[in-house]
Design a protein around this motif. Structure first.
Motif, PDB file in Angstrom:
ATOM      1  N   PRO A 111      33.098  12.666  19.241  1.00 42.61           N
ATOM      2  CA  PRO A 111      34.564  12.665  19.129  1.00 42.61           C
ATOM      3  C   PRO A 111      35.193  12.982  20.478  1.00 42.61           C
ATOM      4  O   PRO A 111      34.618  13.707  21.293  1.00 42.61           O
ATOM      5  CB  PRO A 111      34.854  13.766  18.107  1.00 42.61           C
ATOM      6  CG  PRO A 111      33.619  14.590  18.026  1.00 42.61           C
ATOM      7  CD  PRO A 111      32.477  13.737  18.487  1.00 42.61           C
ATOM      8  N   PRO A 112      36.370  12.417  20.730  1.00 38.48           N
ATOM      9  CA  PRO A 112      37.033  12.699  22.007  1.00 38.48           C
ATOM     10  C   PRO A 112      37.419  14.175  22.100  1.00 38.48           C
ATOM     11  O   PRO A 112      37.667  14.839  21.095  1.00 38.48           O
ATOM     12  CB  PRO A 112      38.268  11.802  21.976  1.00 38.48           C
ATOM     13  CG  PRO A 112      38.492  11.488  20.539  1.00 38.48           C
ATOM     14  CD  PRO A 112      37.157  11.561  19.858  1.00 38.48           C
ATOM     15  N   ALA A 113      37.448  14.663  23.315  1.00 43.19           N
ATOM     16  CA  ALA A 113      37.869  16.051  23.543  1.00 43.19           C
ATOM     17  C   ALA A 113      39.341  16.178  23.173  1.00 43.19           C
ATOM     18  O   ALA A 113      40.106  15.227  23.311  1.00 43.19           O
ATOM     19  CB  ALA A 113      37.661  16.421  25.010  1.00 43.19           C
ATOM     20  N   PRO A 114      39.761  17.349  22.710  1.00 44.22           N
ATOM     21  CA  PRO A 114      41.184  17.535  22.397  1.00 44.22           C
ATOM     22  C   PRO A 114      42.037  17.341  23.652  1.00 44.22           C
ATOM     23  O   PRO A 114      41.585  17.581  24.773  1.00 44.22           O
ATOM     24  CB  PRO A 114      41.276  18.971  21.891  1.00 44.22           C
ATOM     25  CG  PRO A 114      39.946  19.600  22.075  1.00 44.22           C
ATOM     26  CD  PRO A 114      38.974  18.554  22.509  1.00 44.22           C
ATOM     27  N   TRP A 115      43.276  16.914  23.462  1.00 41.31           N
ATOM     28  CA  TRP A 115      44.175  16.608  24.575  1.00 41.31           C
ATOM     29  C   TRP A 115      44.320  17.760  25.551  1.00 41.31           C
ATOM     30  O   TRP A 115      44.503  17.579  26.735  1.00 41.31           O
ATOM     31  CB  TRP A 115      45.551  16.166  24.065  1.00 41.31           C
ATOM     32  CG  TRP A 115      46.293  17.246  23.334  1.00 41.31           C
ATOM     33  CD1 TRP A 115      46.262  17.497  21.999  1.00 41.31           C
ATOM     34  CD2 TRP A 115      47.149  18.240  23.900  1.00 41.31           C
ATOM     35  NE1 TRP A 115      47.035  18.589  21.694  1.00 41.31           N
ATOM     36  CE2 TRP A 115      47.602  19.062  22.844  1.00 41.31           C
ATOM     37  CE3 TRP A 115      47.580  18.525  25.193  1.00 41.31           C
ATOM     38  CZ2 TRP A 115      48.445  20.134  23.038  1.00 41.31           C
ATOM     39  CZ3 TRP A 115      48.438  19.599  25.379  1.00 41.31           C
ATOM     40  CH2 TRP A 115      48.858  20.391  24.309  1.00 41.31           C
ATOM     41  N   TYR A 116      44.236  18.989  25.075  1.00 37.24           N
ATOM     42  CA  TYR A 116      44.474  20.159  25.913  1.00 37.24           C
ATOM     43  C   TYR A 116      43.227  20.628  26.661  1.00 37.24           C
ATOM     44  O   TYR A 116      43.303  21.554  27.471  1.00 37.24           O
ATOM     45  CB  TYR A 116      45.039  21.312  25.075  1.00 37.24           C
ATOM     46  CG  TYR A 116      44.208  21.635  23.857  1.00 37.24           C
ATOM     47  CD1 TYR A 116      43.119  22.481  23.944  1.00 37.24           C
ATOM     48  CD2 TYR A 116      44.518  21.073  22.620  1.00 37.24           C
ATOM     49  CE1 TYR A 116      42.340  22.760  22.827  1.00 37.24           C
ATOM     50  CE2 TYR A 116      43.753  21.347  21.510  1.00 37.24           C
ATOM     51  CZ  TYR A 116      42.669  22.193  21.623  1.00 37.24           C
ATOM     52  OH  TYR A 116      41.906  22.461  20.513  1.00 37.24           O
ATOM     53  N   SER A 117      42.091  19.997  26.427  1.00 41.66           N
ATOM     54  CA  SER A 117      40.840  20.464  27.038  1.00 41.66           C
ATOM     55  C   SER A 117      40.827  20.338  28.562  1.00 41.66           C
ATOM     56  O   SER A 117      40.059  21.026  29.227  1.00 41.66           O
ATOM     57  CB  SER A 117      39.649  19.722  26.438  1.00 41.66           C
ATOM     58  OG  SER A 117      39.718  18.336  26.751  1.00 41.66           O
ATOM     59  N   TYR A 144      43.171  21.327  30.493  1.00 46.60           N
ATOM     60  CA  TYR A 144      44.044  22.360  31.043  1.00 46.60           C
ATOM     61  C   TYR A 144      43.454  23.731  30.758  1.00 46.60           C
ATOM     62  O   TYR A 144      42.699  23.904  29.800  1.00 46.60           O
ATOM     63  CB  TYR A 144      45.444  22.272  30.419  1.00 46.60           C
ATOM     64  CG  TYR A 144      46.075  20.914  30.568  1.00 46.60           C
ATOM     65  CD1 TYR A 144      46.420  20.424  31.822  1.00 46.60           C
ATOM     66  CD2 TYR A 144      46.313  20.105  29.467  1.00 46.60           C
ATOM     67  CE1 TYR A 144      46.992  19.167  31.977  1.00 46.60           C
ATOM     68  CE2 TYR A 144      46.881  18.847  29.606  1.00 46.60           C
ATOM     69  CZ  TYR A 144      47.220  18.387  30.858  1.00 46.60           C
ATOM     70  OH  TYR A 144      47.778  17.151  31.004  1.00 46.60           O
ATOM     71  N   PRO A 145      43.817  24.725  31.555  1.00 45.31           N
ATOM     72  CA  PRO A 145      43.287  26.070  31.298  1.00 45.31           C
ATOM     73  C   PRO A 145      43.816  26.632  29.980  1.00 45.31           C
ATOM     74  O   PRO A 145      44.930  26.318  29.566  1.00 45.31           O
ATOM     75  CB  PRO A 145      43.789  26.902  32.477  1.00 45.31           C
ATOM     76  CG  PRO A 145      44.733  26.054  33.248  1.00 45.31           C
ATOM     77  CD  PRO A 145      44.684  24.663  32.723  1.00 45.31           C
ATOM     78  N   ALA A 146      43.011  27.445  29.362  1.00 46.71           N
ATOM     79  CA  ALA A 146      43.452  28.133  28.145  1.00 46.71           C
ATOM     80  C   ALA A 146      44.531  29.140  28.524  1.00 46.71           C
ATOM     81  O   ALA A 146      44.484  29.725  29.616  1.00 46.71           O
ATOM     82  CB  ALA A 146      42.283  28.850  27.489  1.00 46.71           C
ATOM     83  N   PRO A 147      45.515  29.344  27.651  1.00 50.63           N
ATOM     84  CA  PRO A 147      46.515  30.386  27.942  1.00 50.63           C
ATOM     85  C   PRO A 147      45.827  31.739  28.095  1.00 50.63           C
ATOM     86  O   PRO A 147      44.793  31.999  27.474  1.00 50.63           O
ATOM     87  CB  PRO A 147      47.416  30.371  26.709  1.00 50.63           C
ATOM     88  CG  PRO A 147      47.210  29.035  26.075  1.00 50.63           C
ATOM     89  CD  PRO A 147      45.789  28.661  26.389  1.00 50.63           C
ATOM     90  N   ARG A 148      46.381  32.598  28.921  1.00 46.74           N
ATOM     91  CA  ARG A 148      45.788  33.920  29.147  1.00 46.74           C
ATOM     92  C   ARG A 148      45.920  34.830  27.928  1.00 46.74           C
ATOM     93  O   ARG A 148      45.111  35.710  27.714  1.00 46.74           O
ATOM     94  CB  ARG A 148      46.417  34.580  30.369  1.00 46.74           C
ATOM     95  CG  ARG A 148      45.973  33.915  31.672  1.00 46.74           C
ATOM     96  CD  ARG A 148      46.391  34.703  32.895  1.00 46.74           C
ATOM     97  NE  ARG A 148      47.816  34.724  33.136  1.00 46.74           N
ATOM     98  CZ  ARG A 148      48.482  33.800  33.831  1.00 46.74           C
ATOM     99  NH1 ARG A 148      47.852  32.774  34.341  1.00 46.74           N
ATOM    100  NH2 ARG A 148      49.784  33.902  34.008  1.00 46.74           N
ATOM    101  N   ARG A 158      50.550  26.795  21.880  1.00 51.12           N
ATOM    102  CA  ARG A 158      49.911  26.587  23.180  1.00 51.12           C
ATOM    103  C   ARG A 158      50.973  26.426  24.283  1.00 51.12           C
ATOM    104  O   ARG A 158      50.878  27.027  25.356  1.00 51.12           O
ATOM    105  CB  ARG A 158      49.004  25.365  23.121  1.00 51.12           C
ATOM    106  CG  ARG A 158      48.183  25.150  24.358  1.00 51.12           C
ATOM    107  CD  ARG A 158      47.123  24.085  24.155  1.00 51.12           C
ATOM    108  NE  ARG A 158      46.028  24.615  23.356  1.00 51.12           N
ATOM    109  CZ  ARG A 158      45.816  24.341  22.059  1.00 51.12           C
ATOM    110  NH1 ARG A 158      46.597  23.526  21.398  1.00 51.12           N
ATOM    111  NH2 ARG A 158      44.807  24.883  21.419  1.00 51.12           N
ATOM    112  N   SER A 159      52.007  25.633  24.017  1.00 54.10           N
ATOM    113  CA  SER A 159      53.075  25.432  25.003  1.00 54.10           C
ATOM    114  C   SER A 159      53.815  26.736  25.294  1.00 54.10           C
ATOM    115  O   SER A 159      54.103  27.049  26.458  1.00 54.10           O
ATOM    116  CB  SER A 159      54.057  24.365  24.508  1.00 54.10           C
ATOM    117  OG  SER A 159      53.406  23.128  24.359  1.00 54.10           O
ATOM    118  N   ALA A 160      54.123  27.488  24.248  1.00 52.12           N
ATOM    119  CA  ALA A 160      54.819  28.766  24.430  1.00 52.12           C
ATOM    120  C   ALA A 160      53.987  29.723  25.280  1.00 52.12           C
ATOM    121  O   ALA A 160      54.513  30.418  26.153  1.00 52.12           O
ATOM    122  CB  ALA A 160      55.137  29.397  23.075  1.00 52.12           C
ATOM    123  N   LEU A 161      52.692  29.757  25.019  1.00 50.81           N
ATOM    124  CA  LEU A 161      51.822  30.658  25.776  1.00 50.81           C
ATOM    125  C   LEU A 161      51.671  30.212  27.231  1.00 50.81           C
ATOM    126  O   LEU A 161      51.704  31.040  28.150  1.00 50.81           O
ATOM    127  CB  LEU A 161      50.452  30.760  25.101  1.00 50.81           C
ATOM    128  CG  LEU A 161      50.445  31.508  23.760  1.00 50.81           C
ATOM    129  CD1 LEU A 161      49.104  31.341  23.072  1.00 50.81           C
ATOM    130  CD2 LEU A 161      50.790  32.975  23.942  1.00 50.81           C
TER     131      LEU A 161
END
Length: 158
Positions: free
Chosen positions: A10-16, A18-22, A107-110
Motif C-alpha cells: 500500500p502507498p505510504a500515507p500522504w504525511y509520511s 513530513y516530520p511528525a509533530p513534536r 496533524r495540521s494544528a500540531l
C-alpha cells in the motif's frame, strides 16, 4: 518454482514525507466555543481568529461560514507563509478542522503549533475543533445556519 505474483504494497500515507509533530496533544476548542466566537464577531465586527478547513477531496456537505480551505496535503510546506499572514492579520487563534478532527485537522494544528512555539510566539494559538465539521453539522439548526453550501443529505448519511 518461481511465482510471478508480486506483493502489493500500500502507498505510504500522504504525511509520511513530513516530520511528525513534536506534540501529540493539540489545544482544543468545542463547537459551542467557536459558535460564541462567531456570535461575538457578528456584534463587534472584529475577529481575531481564523477557521481553517483542511479537507481536500472530501470537501463536501458544507463548511463553516467564513472558514478558509487549506488542504492538509499541501499545508506543511507553506506553514511560514500562513504564519506570516495570520500574524499580519492579528489572528490570535487558528482553529483547524477536517471531517472528524482526528487526523488531518489534528496533524495540521500540531504542525502549526510547533512553528508558533519555534517562533517564541506567545500570542497565537493553534487549536483543533473538537469533532470537526461532522460535529458542527450535526449539532443543530444554530450551527447549520452558520454553514456555507450545507447539504442535509450528506450529514444524514454519514
Amino acid at each position: 518454482m518461481e511465482s510471478n505474483q508480486s506483493t502489493v504494497v500500500p502507498p505510504a500515507p500522504w504525511y509520511s514525507g513530513y516530520p511528525a509533530p513534536r506534540s501529540n496533544t493539540p489545544n482544543k476548542i468545542t463547537c459551542g466555543e467557536v459558535l460564541e466566537l462567531l456570535k461575538a464577531a457578528d456584534i463587534s465586527e472584529a475577529k481575531d481568529f481564523v477557521l481553517i478547513d483542511v479537507r481536500r477531496n472530501d470537501y463536501e456537505g458544507g463548511s463553516i461560514h467564513g472558514s478558509i480551505n487549506i488542504p492538509a496535503q499541501s499545508f506543511y510546506t507553506t506553514i511560514p507563509s500562513w504564519y506570516s499572514l495570520f500574524k499580519a492579520a492579528g489572528v490570535k487563534k487558528a482553529i483547524w478542522y477536517c471531517n472528524s478532527s482526528r487526523g488531518r485537522g489534528t496533524r495540521s494544528a500540531l504542525w502549526f503549533q510547533d512553528y508558533i512555539d519555534g517562533s517564541n510566539d506567545t500570542e497565537l494559538k493553534s487549536m483543533i475543533l473538537v469533532d470537526g465539521i461532522k460535529g458542527w453539522a450535526t449539532n443543530g439548526d444554530e450551527y447549520i445556519g452558520r454553514m456555507d453550501e450545507y447539504v442535509e443529505s450528506y450529514w444524514k448519511s454519514s
